[in-house]
Design an enzyme around this catalytic site. Structure first.
Site, PDB file in Angstrom:
ATOM      1  N   HIS A  73       0.804  -1.220   0.000  1.00 30.46           N
ATOM      2  CA  HIS A  73       0.000   0.000   0.000  1.00 30.46           C
ATOM      3  C   HIS A  73       0.843   1.281   0.000  1.00 30.46           C
ATOM      4  CE1 HIS A  73      -2.270  -3.321   1.890  1.00 30.46           C
ATOM      5  NE2 HIS A  73      -3.170  -2.949   1.011  1.00 30.46           N
ATOM      6  N   CYS A  74       1.988   1.221  -0.708  1.00 33.13           N
ATOM      7  CA  CYS A  74       2.879   2.397  -0.821  1.00 33.13           C
ATOM      8  C   CYS A  74       3.328   2.908   0.547  1.00 33.13           C
ATOM      9  CB  CYS A  74       2.213   3.549  -1.583  1.00 33.13           C
ATOM     10  SG  CYS A  74       1.656   3.129  -3.223  1.00 33.13           S
ATOM     11  N   ALA A  75       3.296   2.062   1.563  1.00 31.62           N
ATOM     12  CA  ALA A  75       3.697   2.503   2.907  1.00 31.62           C
ATOM     13  C   ALA A  75       4.410   1.348   3.615  1.00 31.62           C
ATOM     14  CB  ALA A  75       2.478   2.968   3.697  1.00 31.62           C
TER      15      ALA A  75
END
Ligand SMILES: Cc1ncc(COP(=O)(O)O)c(C=O)c1O
Length: 394
Positions: A341-343
């Site tokens: 999730h790009c995190a």
């Protein structure tokens, strides 16, 4: 829509009809560009953009000039504009382990150019250690220029204590930049009460607008140096960008149809009240968590965070996250999002940086029946895994 959409944290693929109608109306009946030309269609385009700025400012509890809202194509551009436009050589940025790559990567770009970077950790319950924050802000005699805070984590769904963090940042003379990509439209925001100096938002998630919309609200008295330069439609003689907001930050033609749709989304939210939207989404999240938690093999990683946004992040024993999301979609029509999730740092906080996880996220159009059906789909896949690979048992 065909299927059960539980990926609102990525984008609100379902939008109120008023949003679609506003985009179509703009394309059919307005079509011109805000701030360019003086004919009646251009003026109407300008009025729509101004109404959208004002509606956004109200949504964020911002008093004063709606011109303090500048449009960008999304939160990522807005965050880049803020970080690059605020930070000067020798400065330092403090950020958190909950950050999305929309903050992490621009700060990494700055760090490669010699800007200092301090990352504070986070708890799996979404907490922040204030003593660690104070140390990070103080630095070794070089107080941070900017503290970047994600209002809501896109992995945990928890809301960070922005007001308290801002109070501490201001005590060190730091600027408070808040990434509201996951909170705007889902959770009430009051930039004044929360002590926010610069707020980055995206239009296509909780604010229910189309993709290609987003922006910055910038507190009066705070000026961001333009990163991009170009035509602004007025004040054309100087080679430099105009001083006045929002032109200062908005070179080139604006996304008129997107802004018209965003205005309709923000007005739709204002009619219902964001507190009411939040209460509804919180109840749906609690229902989803409860049903999922009772399934053998399901590990819910995100905290309950009743004051947070409608996100439930989990893994299921015996099946990789990507495969689970794929089966949910193909076999049950349940749309979620798997991976990091790009995190990745937020996944590390939850202990799933190696495996990733599946994120379920509810939104304005989610129903109890959909939540129940989604939990039923997970139960069916988990049971299938237990039967076909008994070694997967918890
Ligand atoms: C916390 C957070 N910040 C920033 C972004 C980036 O938003 P956008 O894709 O609109 O630039 C996202 C989107 O997933 C997000 O969840």
């Amino acid at each position: 829509m065909d299927g059960i959409y539980l990926d609102y944290a990525a984008t609100s693929a379902l939008r109120p009809d008023a949003v679609t109608e506003a985009v179509v109306r703009y394309l059919r009946e307005v079509g011109a560009t805000p701030g360019r030309s003086g004919h009646h269609l251009a003026l109407e385009a300008g009025r729509i953009a101004l109404r959208c700025r004002a509606a956004l400012a109200r949504t964020f509890g911002a008093e004063g000039d709606p011109g303090r809202v500048a449009f960008f194509p999304n939160a990522t551009y807005a965050l880049n504009a803020a970080l690059h436009g605020l930070v000067r050589p020798g400065d330092r940025v403090v950020r958190t382990a909950f950050d999305h790559n929309a903050v992490r990567r621009p700060v990494a770009v700055l760090a490669a150019r010699g800007i200092g970077e301090t990352v504070i950790g986070g708890g799996a319950d979404g907490s922040v250690d204030f003593a660690e924050l104070d140390d990070a802000l103080a630095g070794d005699g070089r107080p941070a220029r900017v503290l970047a805070i994600p209002h809501a984590s896109n992995v945990l769904g928890s809301v960070l204590p922005v007001a308290e963090m801002a109070r501490r940042a201001h005590a060190h003379g730091s600027i408070v930049l808040v990434d509201a990509a996951q909170s705007a439209g889902h959770v009430p925001i009051d930039v004044m009460e929360m002590g926010i100096d610069v707020l980055a938002f995206t239009g296509h998630k909780g604010l229910l607008g189309p993709q290609g919309t987003g922006g910055l609200w910038v507190r009066e008295g705070m000026e961001i140096d333009p990163v991009w330069a170009g035509g602004t439609g007025g004040d054309s003689m100087p080679a430099g960008m105009p001083d006045a907001m929002p032109d200062r930050l908005e070179p080139g033609t604006l996304n008129g149809p997107g802004i018209a749709g965003l205005l309709a989304g923000v007005e739709w939210l204002a009619e219902r009240g964001i507190a009411a939207v939040h209460a509804r989404e919180t109840a749906l999240k609690a229902r989803l968590r409860e049903r999922l938690a009772s399934i053998e093999g399901v590990r819910i990683l995100s905290p309950a965070a009743p004051d947070g946004v409608g996100i439930v992040t989990l893994t299921v024993d015996g099946i990789p996250a990507n495969r689970l999301a794929h089966r949910l979609d193909r076999e049950h029509g349940v749309m979620t999002r798997a991976g990091l999730h790009c995190a990745p740092e937020a996944h590390a906080v939850l202990g799933c940086a190696e495996t990733g996880a599946v994120r379920f996220s509810v939104g304005w159009a989610t129903t109890e029946a959909e939540v129940d059906a989604a939990a039923g789909a997970v139960a069916s896949i988990a049971e299938d895994i237990r039967e076909t690979s008994p070694g997967a048992r918890g």
